[in-house]
Design an enzyme around this catalytic site. Sequence first.
Site, PDB file in Angstrom:
ATOM      1  N   ASP A  22      -7.790  -4.585  -3.833  1.00 43.24           N
ATOM      2  CA  ASP A  22      -6.974  -3.467  -3.697  1.00 43.24           C
ATOM      3  C   ASP A  22      -5.699  -3.157  -4.422  1.00 43.24           C
ATOM      4  O   ASP A  22      -5.763  -1.714  -5.008  1.00 43.24           O
ATOM      5  CB  ASP A  22      -7.017  -3.270  -2.460  1.00 43.24           C
ATOM      6  CG  ASP A  22      -7.967  -3.935  -1.340  1.00 43.24           C
ATOM      7  OD1 ASP A  22      -8.583  -5.496  -1.414  1.00 43.24           O
ATOM      8  OD2 ASP A  22      -8.497  -3.806   0.078  1.00 43.24           O
ATOM      9  N   ASP A  52       0.620  -1.721   0.287  1.00 40.08           N
ATOM     10  CA  ASP A  52      -0.219  -0.024   0.338  1.00 40.08           C
ATOM     11  C   ASP A  52       0.654   1.004   0.094  1.00 40.08           C
ATOM     12  O   ASP A  52       0.006   2.016  -0.525  1.00 40.08           O
ATOM     13  CB  ASP A  52      -1.095   0.155   1.693  1.00 40.08           C
ATOM     14  CG  ASP A  52      -2.061  -0.463   0.547  1.00 40.08           C
ATOM     15  OD1 ASP A  52      -3.019  -0.934  -0.201  1.00 40.08           O
ATOM     16  OD2 ASP A  52      -2.777  -1.726   1.284  1.00 40.08           O
TER      17      ASP A  52
HETATM   18  N1  GLY Z   1      -6.950  -1.351   0.724  1.00 42.23           N
HETATM   19  C1  GLY Z   1      -7.808  -1.875   2.418  1.00 42.23           C
HETATM   20  C2  GLY Z   1      -9.106  -1.585   1.791  1.00 42.23           C
HETATM   21  O1  GLY Z   1      -9.980  -1.567   1.332  1.00 42.23           O
HETATM   22  O2  GLY Z   1      -9.973  -1.802   3.487  1.00 42.23           O
END
Ligand code: GLY
Length: 401
Positions: free
Chosen positions: A174, A116
């Site tokens: 994600d 991330d």
């Molecule tokens: N990327 C983590 C979420 O969307 O919760």
Amino acid sequence: MLTRILIIIVLFSGCSALKDNNEKMNMPQRFDPLVEIISKKVSNTVQEFGDSTAYPRSTSREGKWKTGPIQSWTSGFFPGILWYMNELTGDSSFRKSAARWTEGLTPLQFYGGSHDIGFMVFCSFGNGYRLTQNAEYKKIILQTAITLTGRYNPTVGCIKSWDNRKWQYPVIIDNMMNLELLFWSSYNGGTRTMYDVAVKHAENTMQNHFRPDGSTYHVVNYDTTNGNVISKETHQGYSDSSCWSRGQAWAMYGFTMTYRYTKDERFLQTAQKAAEYYIAHLPDDHITYWDFNAPNIPNEPRDASSSSIAASALFELSGLVKNEASRKKFYDAAVSILESLTHKPYFSDQTKDVGILKYAVGNKPAGTEIDVSLIYGDYYFIEALMRFKQYQTGYTVKNAD
Ligand code: GLY
């Protein structure tokens, strides 16, 4: 007499329906007052935090921001909101705060512990560089791209999402969002490898995360010895075979952005497929439940964060598709979602509420962050408002470079 009363009641309710309808149809007129409320809330948060370097993440039961450290996947969103508010209002105090919160994330350029860092660094330094052309910010973005490619495994053909979990090599939907950092970097002084890694990751995600109906799996677990898929599961959704609604929004946004950088039609088609599923499964007020297949719909929590990501993605997608019917469908869906988000119960105009959008869900299966404000919901909501505004004034899709 009774007839007269009935006529009055019908006329009265007719008027209020008309008023409702008019209110729903006048987003351009409501835009500035909305921005004013948002500005006030964001300024209040800046004031409340003072010199702290904690990063707002989600609201508590008491309605206060809970925070995370810089390594938390959400750390880039508040700096990103500050850059957006500077852009929207021209207020230089937002720029000053944005720089402070952004620069607090500088160590992340060498942080290989999370996929991330794409979100974290591109929402903060990425927006900062776009608005200031600060050469130091660009250096940090490029170094982060090098760090992120370190999480790529060529046998699997994907960037690894999570370390130390129950899966051998988990890749979550994600993760598509983190590719923007790589694409942008490859066009701005980075390497061809960054581009190739991002494309391979997108190709494999397109291949393995989608079901035939356009819905997505949350987690795909790969075998690192041969790149085969071991399992397709969920982590934040209702079940392995359900469609977690924020995951579907990440898919729409991620593939739309990937098409913007690559101009590869396969990615545009994938974004459209994800969007068609999303739109076809929305409830009447256009705000999705936390999972499209949650068992107790309509008595399930909504996820306004999924909706704000989706609205922003749909604005961009509508500017990229060539077919007029699809363009209109995606644009209308984006506006309908945004209209609902800018009204009660989702939009909070109360300064006592620190967040902008209510009724978002972080992780329902874990029982955490349910019916709260989430910083990323607010970030993509502001982005969607900006994209809406751009459409009103002559929209051009951002260039890849
Ligand atoms: N990327 C983590 C979420 O969307 O919760």
